[in-house]
Design a protein around this motif. Sequence first.
Motif, PDB file in Angstrom:
ATOM      1  N   HIS A  34      17.943  38.979  48.283  1.00  0.00           N
ATOM      2  CA  HIS A  34      18.784  38.143  49.146  1.00  0.00           C
ATOM      3  C   HIS A  34      19.783  37.342  48.307  1.00  0.00           C
ATOM      4  O   HIS A  34      20.971  37.257  48.639  1.00  0.00           O
ATOM      5  CB  HIS A  34      17.912  37.213  49.984  1.00  0.00           C
ATOM      6  N   LEU A  35      19.302  36.744  47.207  1.00  0.00           N
ATOM      7  CA  LEU A  35      20.181  35.963  46.342  1.00  0.00           C
ATOM      8  C   LEU A  35      21.243  36.837  45.684  1.00  0.00           C
ATOM      9  O   LEU A  35      22.406  36.424  45.553  1.00  0.00           O
ATOM     10  CB  LEU A  35      19.366  35.226  45.285  1.00  0.00           C
ATOM     11  N   GLU A  36      20.871  38.059  45.304  1.00  0.00           N
ATOM     12  CA  GLU A  36      21.855  38.978  44.719  1.00  0.00           C
ATOM     13  C   GLU A  36      22.933  39.336  45.738  1.00  0.00           C
ATOM     14  O   GLU A  36      24.119  39.409  45.395  1.00  0.00           O
ATOM     15  CB  GLU A  36      21.169  40.238  44.204  1.00  0.00           C
ATOM     16  N   GLN A  41      28.623  38.475  47.728  1.00  0.00           N
ATOM     17  CA  GLN A  41      29.565  37.890  48.683  1.00  0.00           C
ATOM     18  C   GLN A  41      30.420  36.809  48.036  1.00  0.00           C
ATOM     19  O   GLN A  41      31.627  36.727  48.296  1.00  0.00           O
ATOM     20  CB  GLN A  41      28.817  37.318  49.881  1.00  0.00           C
ATOM     21  N   LEU A  42      29.814  35.980  47.201  1.00  0.00           N
ATOM     22  CA  LEU A  42      30.580  34.929  46.524  1.00  0.00           C
ATOM     23  C   LEU A  42      31.633  35.513  45.597  1.00  0.00           C
ATOM     24  O   LEU A  42      32.774  35.045  45.565  1.00  0.00           O
ATOM     25  CB  LEU A  42      29.645  34.021  45.729  1.00  0.00           C
ATOM     26  N   THR A  45      34.439  36.918  47.669  1.00  0.00           N
ATOM     27  CA  THR A  45      35.278  35.837  48.185  1.00  0.00           C
ATOM     28  C   THR A  45      36.171  35.282  47.086  1.00  0.00           C
ATOM     29  O   THR A  45      37.362  35.028  47.300  1.00  0.00           O
ATOM     30  CB  THR A  45      34.409  34.715  48.778  1.00  0.00           C
ATOM     31  N   ALA A  46      35.606  35.110  45.899  1.00  0.00           N
ATOM     32  CA  ALA A  46      36.390  34.599  44.770  1.00  0.00           C
ATOM     33  C   ALA A  46      37.507  35.571  44.422  1.00  0.00           C
ATOM     34  O   ALA A  46      38.639  35.151  44.169  1.00  0.00           O
ATOM     35  CB  ALA A  46      35.489  34.367  43.566  1.00  0.00           C
ATOM     36  N   ALA A  47      37.205  36.857  44.406  1.00  0.00           N
ATOM     37  CA  ALA A  47      38.227  37.852  44.090  1.00  0.00           C
ATOM     38  C   ALA A  47      39.311  37.859  45.168  1.00  0.00           C
ATOM     39  O   ALA A  47      40.500  37.933  44.860  1.00  0.00           O
ATOM     40  CB  ALA A  47      37.589  39.236  43.972  1.00  0.00           C
ATOM     41  N   ASN A  57      36.566  29.967  35.766  1.00  0.00           N
ATOM     42  CA  ASN A  57      35.123  30.135  35.630  1.00  0.00           C
ATOM     43  C   ASN A  57      34.374  29.400  36.716  1.00  0.00           C
ATOM     44  O   ASN A  57      33.331  28.822  36.487  1.00  0.00           O
ATOM     45  CB  ASN A  57      34.656  29.642  34.258  1.00  0.00           C
ATOM     46  N   VAL A  58      34.870  29.433  37.932  1.00  0.00           N
ATOM     47  CA  VAL A  58      34.266  28.715  39.033  1.00  0.00           C
ATOM     48  C   VAL A  58      32.836  29.182  39.277  1.00  0.00           C
ATOM     49  O   VAL A  58      31.965  28.386  39.558  1.00  0.00           O
ATOM     50  CB  VAL A  58      35.099  28.891  40.326  1.00  0.00           C
ATOM     51  N   LEU A  59      32.578  30.472  39.136  1.00  0.00           N
ATOM     52  CA  LEU A  59      31.254  31.003  39.446  1.00  0.00           C
ATOM     53  C   LEU A  59      30.362  31.123  38.220  1.00  0.00           C
ATOM     54  O   LEU A  59      29.278  31.660  38.294  1.00  0.00           O
ATOM     55  CB  LEU A  59      31.395  32.376  40.115  1.00  0.00           C
TER      56      LEU A  59
END
Length: 60
Positions: A34-36, A41-42, A45-47, A57-59
């Motif tokens: 689930h975390l992966e 998704q994150l 969204t960042a891309a 380096n937000v993520l």
Amino acid sequence: MTVRTSENAIDEIVASCNGDLRGAVKALLLINEHLEAELVQLYATAAYNGLAERNNNVLH
């Protein structure tokens, strides 16, 4: 807030599965999947928002 040690966390996870080690490992694998999926998704969204292209380096 008190930081739990790894040993305490392991004991709690196993206890929540009624002492079933196989069940505890299965639960952890499901949570990890689930975390992966959330990370995928994150990153998508960042891309999409151009954060990855700006060498941000937000993520990380």
